[in-house]
Design an enzyme around this catalytic site. Sequence first.
Site, PDB file in Angstrom:
ATOM      1  N   ASP A  30     -20.975 -32.002 -29.089  1.00 50.96           N
ATOM      2  CA  ASP A  30     -19.923 -32.905 -29.546  1.00 50.96           C
ATOM      3  C   ASP A  30     -18.625 -32.123 -29.673  1.00 50.96           C
ATOM      4  O   ASP A  30     -18.527 -31.198 -30.476  1.00 50.96           O
ATOM      5  CB  ASP A  30     -20.347 -33.501 -30.910  1.00 50.96           C
ATOM      6  CG  ASP A  30     -19.366 -34.539 -31.421  1.00 50.96           C
ATOM      7  OD1 ASP A  30     -18.328 -34.765 -30.761  1.00 50.96           O
ATOM      8  OD2 ASP A  30     -19.646 -35.124 -32.483  1.00 50.96           O
ATOM      9  N   ASP A 130     -16.574 -37.489 -25.342  1.00 53.90           N
ATOM     10  CA  ASP A 130     -16.615 -36.128 -25.895  1.00 53.90           C
ATOM     11  C   ASP A 130     -18.003 -35.716 -26.388  1.00 53.90           C
ATOM     12  O   ASP A 130     -18.144 -34.794 -27.173  1.00 53.90           O
ATOM     13  CB  ASP A 130     -15.581 -35.975 -27.025  1.00 53.90           C
ATOM     14  CG  ASP A 130     -15.961 -36.763 -28.260  1.00 53.90           C
ATOM     15  OD1 ASP A 130     -16.635 -37.798 -28.118  1.00 53.90           O
ATOM     16  OD2 ASP A 130     -15.589 -36.339 -29.367  1.00 53.90           O
ATOM     17  N   GLU A 131     -19.030 -36.425 -25.940  1.00 57.10           N
ATOM     18  CA  GLU A 131     -20.386 -36.075 -26.360  1.00 57.10           C
ATOM     19  C   GLU A 131     -21.350 -36.136 -25.184  1.00 57.10           C
ATOM     20  O   GLU A 131     -21.188 -36.983 -24.306  1.00 57.10           O
ATOM     21  CB  GLU A 131     -20.899 -37.083 -27.399  1.00 57.10           C
ATOM     22  CG  GLU A 131     -20.256 -37.020 -28.744  1.00 57.10           C
ATOM     23  CD  GLU A 131     -20.707 -38.183 -29.608  1.00 57.10           C
ATOM     24  OE1 GLU A 131     -21.908 -38.279 -29.909  1.00 57.10           O
ATOM     25  OE2 GLU A 131     -19.855 -39.016 -29.945  1.00 57.10           O
TER      26      GLU A 131
HETATM   27 MG   LIG Z   1     -16.327 -35.501 -31.235  1.00 59.76          MG
END
Ligand SMILES: [Mg+2]
Length: 422
Positions: A30, A130-131
């Site tokens: 993350d 974003d993961e």
């Molecule tokens: Mg994040």
Amino acid sequence: MRFPSLPKPLFGVSKDWKQCSKERLVIHIDMNAYFASVEQSCRPFLKGKPVLVSADPYGTPKGARSVAATASYEARKYGIHAGMPLFEALRLCPHAIVVEGDARKYSSISLRILEILETFTDLVEPYSIDEAFIDVTSTAHLFGGKVAVACEIKRMVRREFGITCSIGIGPNKLIAKMASNMEKPDGLVVIEKKDLPEAIWNLPVDAIPGISRRRKFKMNLMGIKTIRDLALHPRENLRRAFGIVGEYLQQCAWGRDDSPVVSISKIPDPKSISAASTFFKNTSDSELILSALFYLSEKAAVRLRKHHLRATVVGTWIRYEDFTSKGKTKKLSAEVESFEKIYHHAKEIFKENYLPPERPVRLVGVYLSGLSTALFEESFLFPEIQKREAVDRVLFEARQKFGIQAIFRARSLIGKQQVMID
Ligand SMILES: [Mg+2]
């Protein structure tokens, strides 16, 4: 080198037995304050300063409120969080620097991060902009173990893009994600299978992904404060209060999750996606037909999401009682992926072409084509839409587990009772 042969199952175990019996190693990555970190890395003068990234920093002429899509950690110290209206954020921290978000830049860096992850395993599943999840069950030993893999990922991402990430390691996706959440920024948390479920039991119940503020509030009223409370709560109560999602979340509270890490390259792309339903009784009731279209739009959207696709053509078709069919498609100017948009177009096509129904209708269908890959949802710069998508995602996960018919939105209830599912 010869590999030892796999032990034979003792009983009539399903063909998935190998997967079931094997302990998995899943890593969740993350990025920390992703958009703000990327901006700080690209423009060094922003480093160490409170930065807010907004899709629309100057507000729209129509007066819609602008929100902060991401706040840098320096800004978070002032109590600013993603999704907060800009004017409120600037009241808390007047010297914060507001930067206009650049969706293309964030997408392209995300793709390059996925490439880094692919050096460790071919099981790489992007989860959001974003993961990502990776499954390193059969490759971690090549790199010196799971923690070594995590450290190497951190090093590579920092070196290439100058940003940090939090990493969680666990025996499944759920636990890996909860682990990465435990330490931010730049964290590394490992949760071993033997320590479950106790390792997560003291956390507040909303540490489980998919427990919204409203759901948490409702759970608190039921006396459920921690994950332990949820795990030990009578199942029937949860079922009554939250439906099948309640049962699903209780499974999560025990740390159970057997959803695989699915690499997108492994999913064969369909050319088109369709969903159809036959009515129990032929009908001319346009409300009923529309509600079936609503349900089918959802079903088509779930399939679209499963394949990480977007569509540019939406169609509907109808089969009348005499088995003659009529179909219409519409080429759209923009790609669609959400079920709301799909339904919107399906409804328009229906209203323009089929009203009033010439003869009683036997079957309706929704059709999507002109498909293209969409790794990341188009709305990632808009936190308010993201929130809704988080709910969609839980519905999606629960459906994966309990079947498509497990959850219906209120609008499609009429459809549920009166249509036969294909
Ligand atoms: Mg994040």
